[in-house]
Motif scaffolding. Structure first.
Motif, short mmCIF file in Angstrom:
data_model
loop_
_atom_site.label_atom_id
_atom_site.label_comp_id
_atom_site.label_asym_id
_atom_site.label_seq_id
_atom_site.Cartn_x
_atom_site.Cartn_y
_atom_site.Cartn_z
N CYS A 1 0.81 -1.22 0.00
CA CYS A 1 0.00 0.00 0.00
C CYS A 1 0.84 1.27 0.00
O CYS A 1 1.88 1.32 0.65
CB CYS A 1 -0.90 0.01 1.23
N HIS A 2 0.36 2.27 -0.73
CA HIS A 2 0.98 3.60 -0.78
C HIS A 2 2.41 3.56 -1.33
O HIS A 2 3.24 4.40 -0.98
CB HIS A 2 0.98 4.26 0.61
N ARG B 1 -5.90 1.01 -10.42
CA ARG B 1 -6.31 0.34 -9.19
C ARG B 1 -5.06 -0.10 -8.43
O ARG B 1 -4.04 -0.44 -9.04
CB ARG B 1 -7.17 -0.88 -9.51
N LEU C 1 -3.74 -2.21 -4.56
CA LEU C 1 -4.17 -3.06 -3.45
C LEU C 1 -4.56 -2.19 -2.26
O LEU C 1 -3.81 -1.31 -1.86
CB LEU C 1 -3.05 -4.03 -3.06
N GLN C 2 -5.72 -2.45 -1.70
CA GLN C 2 -6.24 -1.64 -0.60
C GLN C 2 -5.74 -2.14 0.75
O GLN C 2 -5.55 -3.34 0.94
CB GLN C 2 -7.77 -1.68 -0.61
N CYS C 3 -5.54 -1.21 1.69
CA CYS C 3 -5.17 -1.63 3.05
C CYS C 3 -5.73 -0.67 4.10
O CYS C 3 -4.99 -0.18 4.96
CB CYS C 3 -3.65 -1.75 3.19
N PRO C 4 -7.04 -0.39 4.05
CA PRO C 4 -7.62 0.52 5.06
C PRO C 4 -7.63 -0.16 6.42
O PRO C 4 -7.85 -1.38 6.51
CB PRO C 4 -9.04 0.75 4.54
N ASP D 1 -6.55 -7.12 5.52
CA ASP D 1 -6.78 -6.20 4.39
C ASP D 1 -6.43 -6.88 3.07
O ASP D 1 -5.84 -7.96 3.02
CB ASP D 1 -5.98 -4.91 4.57
N GLU D 2 -6.83 -6.23 1.96
CA GLU D 2 -6.66 -6.80 0.62
C GLU D 2 -5.20 -7.08 0.28
O GLU D 2 -4.88 -8.12 -0.30
CB GLU D 2 -7.27 -5.84 -0.41
#
Length: 375
Positions: free
Chosen positions: A266-267, A282, A284-287, A298-299
């Protein structure tokens, strides 16, 4: 001398060019320090320094931490205490917080005290640990020594030599590092605002040196120049360089059909700030989990637990496949069968770092799906 020490600090070069709230927090702290009404100071101005501190706190609430000892010190030494509170502190606080509330009301569409939310998230709920944690002593054993670098012996010498009236700055440094040490999630940039305080003692040390003053200044300049240039121009530069490759897709005649998927931690890279066109992208999400679910994953973690299985499940149909995949070199071998099967070929290799770690590789690869596979 203090200004010279601050300017030749490698960490100042490394951090001040980045769009971080810590950078603005440090900048405002530096300006506020110059107006702080210390005994014997000719530039002291309560209104100016309080306004700058309040502005820093509005931008990043943690800016208040290093100022707590200094504010108490000012209050203790002030003869007209009631005047300081009623005619300076309260008006400055009301104006800055009020302005912040109005701006957030305009943008959020409702009344929000973002500073309170910041404290809830990072301190009360301690959700920063989601992004990693370090032992309590990390800032003392690694954080502060690293950001000071070769300034460290001058800082220690300055602390010993400085008159008692300057010790309040040392108290601010120790207090800030102690407070931050209580939080599990730690980063070098978090203690960047204490650097101006440290540089005061470094500058005082340099001033006290007689015969070695010039040699010490040259030593500081040279030993900070190399790490500043390396970390600023070479180390982990791939994150920005790869965005130039992505931006070229904006000029592609098939831009509407192009899509990019960043298979990276992420980021790792910028996003639309470096692309400037309606390209489908897109990452990979990691909220962090805000519901208190202990089994939350997370994803990004799901992906890295089994990249090949995740890709086959996510892109069960070839019509869902992105035209371009971007990932670190360490991932290539693990997903090579997927890349071959789906018709991807390497279109660019971008240097990233000489010290790859974990999920971050030394290079970034851009893979493009062969045109004939898209039909």
């Amino acid at each position: 001398f203090q200004f010279f020490c601050q300017l030749c600090s490698w960490f100042t070069w490394y951090s001040c060019t980045r769009t971080l709230t810590n950078t603005m927090e440090t900048l405002l702290t530096s300006f506020a320090l110059s107006y702080y009404p210390l005994k014997g100071s000719k530039m002291g101005s309560s209104y100016k320094y309080l306004t700058l501190v309040a502005l820093a706190v509005v931008i990043r609430p943690t800016a208040l931490i290093p100022w707590i000892p200094l504010l108490f010190n000012h209050f203790w030494q002030e003869q007209k205490k009631a005047d300081l509170i009623l005619h300076k502190c309260i008006p400055v606080g009301l104006v800055t917080v009020g302005t912040s509330l109005i701006i957030d009301r305009v943008f959020f569409g409702k009344w929000v005290l973002v500073q309170l939310n910041f404290l809830k998230f990072n301190v009360l709920q301690n959700l920063g640990t989601f992004y990693g944690s370090h032992p309590w002593h990390w800032y003392f054993t690694q954080g502060l020594p690293v950001i000071l670098g070769t300034h460290l012996p001058f800082f220690i010498h300055g602390c010993v030599q400085a008159p008692k009236r300057y010790r309040i700055f040392l108290v601010a440094v120790i207090w800030t590092v102690l407070v931050y040490s209580m939080l599990s999630h730690k980063e070098f940039r978090f203690i960047y605002p204490v650097l101006p305080f440290c540089m005061f003692f470094c500058g005082y040390s340099l001033k006290q040196l007689k015969t070695w003053k010039k040699s010490a200044a040259i030593f500081l300049l040279l030993t900070n120049l190399l790490p500043a240039l390396y970390t600023g121009l070479i180390h982990q530069r791939g994150s920005l360089d790869v965005m130039s490759q992505v931006q070229q897709l904006c000029n592609d005649s098939h831009q509407s059909q192009a899509s990019v998927f960043f298979m990276m931690p992420c980021h790792s890279t910028p996003f639309y700030s470096h692309v400037h066109c309606p390209l489908k992208m897109r990452f990979l999400q990691c909220p962090p989990d805000l519901t208190g679910n202990d089994s939350y994953i997370d994803e990004a973690d799901l992906f890295y637990s089994n990249p090949l299985a995740w890709l086959n499940k996510e892109f069960y149909s070839d019509t869902l496949l992105p035209s371009h995949l971007i990932f670190f070199s360490v991932l290539e071998q693990e997903i090579s069968s997927f890349l071959t099967l789906k018709g991807y070929e390497k279109s660019a290799t971008v240097f990233h770092t000489h010290v790859p770690q974990g999920r971050v590789g030394s290079r970034i690869y851009v893979y493009r799906r062969k045109p004939e596979m898209n039909h």
